[in-house]
Design an enzyme around this catalytic site. Structure first.
Site, PDB file in Angstrom:
ATOM      1  N   GLU A   2       0.839  -1.196   0.000  1.00 11.93           N
ATOM      2  CA  GLU A   2       0.000   0.000   0.000  1.00 11.93           C
ATOM      3  C   GLU A   2       0.875   1.246   0.000  1.00 11.93           C
ATOM      4  OE1 GLU A   2      -3.362  -0.077   0.043  1.00 11.93           O
ATOM      5  OE2 GLU A   2      -3.527  -2.240   0.217  1.00 11.93           O
ATOM      6  N   ASN A   3       0.345   2.330  -0.546  1.00 14.59           N
ATOM      7  CA  ASN A   3       1.041   3.606  -0.494  1.00 14.59           C
ATOM      8  C   ASN A   3       0.952   4.139   0.926  1.00 14.59           C
ATOM      9  OD1 ASN A   3       1.814   6.320  -0.696  1.00 14.59           O
ATOM     10  ND2 ASN A   3       1.174   6.396  -2.821  1.00 14.59           N
ATOM     11  N   HIS A  35     -11.356   2.010   7.520  1.00 13.26           N
ATOM     12  CA  HIS A  35     -10.946   0.883   6.685  1.00 13.26           C
ATOM     13  C   HIS A  35      -9.688   1.222   5.888  1.00 13.26           C
ATOM     14  CE1 HIS A  35     -11.756  -2.833   4.424  1.00 13.26           C
ATOM     15  NE2 HIS A  35     -11.269  -2.169   3.393  1.00 13.26           N
ATOM     16  N   GLU A  36      -9.682   2.374   5.259  1.00 18.20           N
ATOM     17  CA  GLU A  36      -8.511   2.745   4.453  1.00 18.20           C
ATOM     18  C   GLU A  36      -7.292   3.025   5.323  1.00 18.20           C
ATOM     19  OE1 GLU A  36      -8.366   2.278   1.279  1.00 18.20           O
ATOM     20  OE2 GLU A  36     -10.464   1.673   1.347  1.00 18.20           O
ATOM     21  N   HIS A  39      -5.901  -0.254   6.107  1.00 18.50           N
ATOM     22  CA  HIS A  39      -5.208  -0.782   4.922  1.00 18.50           C
ATOM     23  C   HIS A  39      -3.792  -0.237   4.877  1.00 18.50           C
ATOM     24  CE1 HIS A  39      -7.384  -3.374   2.286  1.00 18.50           C
ATOM     25  NE2 HIS A  39      -8.461  -2.619   2.282  1.00 18.50           N
ATOM     26  N   GLU A  58      -7.288  -8.592   3.691  1.00 15.38           N
ATOM     27  CA  GLU A  58      -8.536  -7.826   3.621  1.00 15.38           C
ATOM     28  C   GLU A  58      -9.429  -8.166   4.806  1.00 15.38           C
ATOM     29  OE1 GLU A  58     -11.292  -5.087   2.324  1.00 15.38           O
ATOM     30  OE2 GLU A  58      -9.254  -5.390   1.586  1.00 15.38           O
TER      31      GLU A  58
END
Length: 84
Positions: A2-3, A35-36, A39, A58
């Site tokens: 992920e970034n 949620h993000e 992540h 996930e």
């Protein structure tokens, strides 16, 4: 991976007008942002070998998002089977 510092959101998923927004919309915004965020946290610490591991990642993100939302809203999103 992920970034680490970039999250791109649709404005309808982040901005809420306090005059016209319902409680459900506030919870939706909270859930999407949480949620993000999770992540980003797990994405930089967990590297997936295949699609199965991606589903586990996930699932971990959804679980942590539900725990966070449950604590913020003073309710438990995940319950033990004997308490159902």
């Amino acid at each position: 991976m992920e970034n680490k510092s970039l999250n791109i959101f649709n404005t309808s998923c982040v901005l809420a007008d306090p005059v016209t927004t319902s409680d459900a919309t506030y919870q939706r915004v909270e859930g999407i942002i949480g949620h993000e965020y999770f992540h980003n946290w797990t994405g930089n610490r967990v590297t997936c070998r295949d699609w199965f591991q991606l589903t586990l990642k996930e699932g971990l993100t959804v679980f942590r998002d539900q725990q966070f939302s449950g604590q913020i809203n003073d309710c438990r999103a995940v319950k033990r089977i004997e308490n159902v």
